[in-house]
Structures are given as C-alpha cells and as structure tokens.
Design an enzyme around this catalytic site. Sequence first.
Site, PDB file in Angstrom:
ATOM      1  N   GLU A  71      95.791 -95.311  11.995  1.00 53.45           N
ATOM      2  CA  GLU A  71      94.670 -95.030  12.908  1.00 53.45           C
ATOM      3  C   GLU A  71      94.695 -93.636  13.535  1.00 53.45           C
ATOM      4  OE1 GLU A  71      94.505 -98.083  15.874  1.00 53.45           O
ATOM      5  OE2 GLU A  71      93.983 -99.623  14.445  1.00 53.45           O
ATOM      6  N   GLU A 124      95.223-104.828   9.936  1.00 59.07           N
ATOM      7  CA  GLU A 124      95.309-105.391  11.284  1.00 59.07           C
ATOM      8  C   GLU A 124      94.016-106.122  11.578  1.00 59.07           C
ATOM      9  OE1 GLU A 124      96.323-102.808  14.605  1.00 59.07           O
ATOM     10  OE2 GLU A 124      97.754-101.714  13.342  1.00 59.07           O
TER      11      GLU A 124
HETATM   12  C1  BGC Z   1      96.813-100.574  16.894  1.00 59.56           C
HETATM   13  C2  BGC Z   1      97.837-101.501  17.497  1.00 59.56           C
HETATM   14  C3  BGC Z   1      97.259-102.126  18.755  1.00 59.56           C
HETATM   15  C4  BGC Z   1      96.065-102.951  18.349  1.00 59.56           C
HETATM   16  C5  BGC Z   1      95.387-103.676  19.487  1.00 59.56           C
HETATM   17  C6  BGC Z   1      95.412-101.094  16.928  1.00 59.56           C
HETATM   18  O1  BGC Z   1      94.562-100.085  17.369  1.00 59.56           O
HETATM   19  O2  BGC Z   1      97.201-100.149  15.627  1.00 59.56           O
HETATM   20  O3  BGC Z   1      99.007-100.788  17.725  1.00 59.56           O
HETATM   21  O4  BGC Z   1      98.179-102.877  19.465  1.00 59.56           O
HETATM   22  O5  BGC Z   1      95.096-102.137  17.749  1.00 59.56           O
HETATM   23  O6  BGC Z   1      94.850-102.777  20.397  1.00 59.56           O
END
Ligand code: BGC
Length: 450
Positions: free
Chosen positions: A168, A352
Amino acid sequence: MSRSIAFPDDFLWGCATAAYQIEGSPLADGAGPSIWQRFCHDPRLMAAKGDTGDIACDHYNRMESDVGLMKQLGLQAYRFSVGWGRVLPEGTGRVNEAGLGFYERLVDTLLDNGIEPMLTLFHWDMPAALDDRGGWLNRDSAEWFADYARVMFERLDGRVKKWVTLNEPWVVSDGGYLHGVLAPGHRNMFEAPIASHNMMRAHGAAVKAYREIGAHEIGLVVNIEPKYPATESAADKAATARADAYMNRQYLDPAIHGSYPAELKDVFGEAWPQWPEEDMALIRQKLDFVGINYYTRNVVTADESWPLRAGPVKQTQATYTETGWEVFPQGLTDTLVWFRQRYGDIPLYVTENGAAFYDSPVAENGEVEDPQRIAYLKKHIAALSDAIAKGVDLRGYMLWSLFDNLEWSLGYAKRFGIIHVNFETLERTPKKSAVLYADVIASNGAVLAG
Ligand code: BGC
C-alpha cells in the site's frame, strides 16, 4: 434460494499480518529502530497515545505456537512482512544475522506445517536510520530497498515462492507524507508525490533484482477503494475521477502501464513534478501477480475546500465498521472486475480484507462472539466468488487479520483479528469468525452456499 459459491481447487486461503503490528520486541537481537518505533513513542505524533509496538502480540517470542494456531485453523498460506531494520539495522550494508534468523525460522516453521509463506518486504516500517537520510524523499531509497530485497531473495527464495515488494504505497504517502497521521508524520503536499514516486522506483528496482536472483513469483500490493460519484453531476464525476486517480491508479498505472494518470496534475497542482523517462521504465516491470487490499468504497462529491478537491460522503443507509468504513461487498467484485478490464489478465490475490468491530468479551466458555465480522466475511467471500464467475483470475484470499493487533496510530482499540488477543496476558482466543473461516477453508467456500 441457494447462492452459487465456487472457488478453483487450488485457491489459496490464508491470513495476513504485518511485522510492526504483531511482533513486539522491536529492538531485540540487534534490530535497528524503525520510523514506527519513533512515531509511537512521540506523543506529538501518535493519536492513541501510549500504545506502541513494544510488546504488540509478542509474536516475536511466540512464533512457533502462533504457527500452531494457524495450522489449527487450516490456513494454507500466511502473508507476513519482514522488519527491514531487523535484517539491516542501519537500513543498508551490515546484515544482522539474528534478525534475519527470525524470519528464516518463521518460514521453516510455516513450511513444516504445510503453510505457504507470502513475504512482504515493506509494510511501512522503514529503518529510522534511512529516514534520517530523507527516507522515501531521497532518490537513493530505490537502491537501499533493492539492496535489502537482494539480501532477502538470496537467503529465502528457495523457501519463499511468493514475494511482495511494497504494501500500500498510497497509505504511506497519503498518511505519512501528506496528512501526518502515520509515520513519518509529515504534512507536505510537495513531498507526497515524491515519496510515492520513489517507492515505485524502489518497487521496480526490487523486481528487477528478483529477475536476476529469484526463481518464483513477485508482485505489488495496493489498496483499492472504488470511487462512485454521489450524483451524476459533471463536477461530482470529475471529482470521482481525480479521487480514483489519486488513490487507485497512481500506483497501478505506472507499475503496469508505465505512466501516471493525467488527473494527477490537477490533483497535485504545482506540487506535481515532471518525472524522468528512465524512472518510468524502471517502475514498469513485469509482475507475476498483483495483490489487492479491499476494505471499503468511497462515494465522492466535489469539494473545493479539500486539498485534493474530492471528498467522500457518508451513506445514510449503510453499515459502518469501527474504523468508520462503509461495508460494501459489491465494491470488492467491482474492483476485481475493474482491475481485469484496465490492466489485463495478471493473476490476482486479495491480500487483505476484513473489519474492526466491537466484539463481545471472552466468555467463560472461552467463546468470543463477533457476528458483525462473520457477516462481513461471508459477504466479501461471496463477492470473490462473483468476481471469479465474471472471469477474474483470482488465486487466493488473505484475510486481515489473524490477530487483534496494533492498528497503527489508532492503537489497540480497533480489533481486526479473527483471533482475540488479550493485551494484558497476551492470551490468544479464536473468535467465532475463526471457526467460520476454518469451515470456509475446509470446504473451499462451499459452506457459504445456500
Ligand atoms: C494495512 C494494515 C491495516 C489495515 C486496516 C491496511 O491498510 O495494510 O496494516 O492494519 O489496512 O487498517
């Protein structure tokens, strides 16, 4: 009516974490401090004052039993990040064998348990020693990163088959260099595009190095929030295009097409530099896959008072997570389909996806009820299946996150885990969502049909 849910037989189900958010012991065994170590300890910068990564989930000391928990859930893959400063305490040069040894042991333990490692080289914790030399604002950062990447490839490519350069870059640039809410805590419109550009040069240099040393797969992870105009007005649509260029295309366009979106000149105004052609050639490297992090969408309205001249709007009908993000599973399908249309058939992973919600406390019978997370996951996993049905080459899903952890500047209050962590005793307790996810994995998604 039963809903059709189908995943390819070799679809990879896993969980994701990041070094600084879970490991603790940030200075152990000769590690150099990172910018996150500094940021959390600076009350002028850190929002959740007093929360730091000093202990976090203590994963650094509990790695073996944590991998045991992953095995119990049936995880097929585990996406984690390496603390750059554990391996290179000064950021470049001298290798700290003890720090590197931790990641070698982690990878070996994963493999012994039949779990495929997906290794992210940079999840935001730049060595403080490099920040002192300008961090991502210094053009040399591309070579610093490639040198570090080479150390990791040489040591681990035999065992790690899926590599990620950056996690990111937009969040680092927007939160760390423009708004100051994340490390390194700068607020400077002129710095943001420079930091982004150097991160992308670093990405390109690392992929290039991988083609000389590595024999497996390497990709980039970006966070995508699809942008939808609040109304059909020309102003809202133009603002939507700018917001999309700023957040979503600023990284994928140069990495895959070798050029920046035209709207960025409008977004940044006089802060947008003219980039050398050879930089664009370095940034554009063949990628074996792209990882997409998806949490929410934005509905955009034109807003002249906001520096980037596009503002998100709250939807009154929607459900929001504890981090204030609208729950919008359709946006995940839309994002994956959009990617394929714009960038072609590059294999994709969702690297994610998950949500922070208020969970009930650990009950006497050891259960943690988290119905909202369960609902979120069910809908988003179904959205993946919809994207696959529409022809998207989606290879796997890494749920965020395995554990409750340090949600960066928001501290420990926002819990994203499917495993509850008691931050006093460090005891781990799988939540009901972990039980659901284990069933999803065991049935390759079929449990969600119907
Ligand atoms: C990130 C994580 C973060 C998650 C929730 C993503 O932007 O890679 O490190 O904890 O979102 O905010």
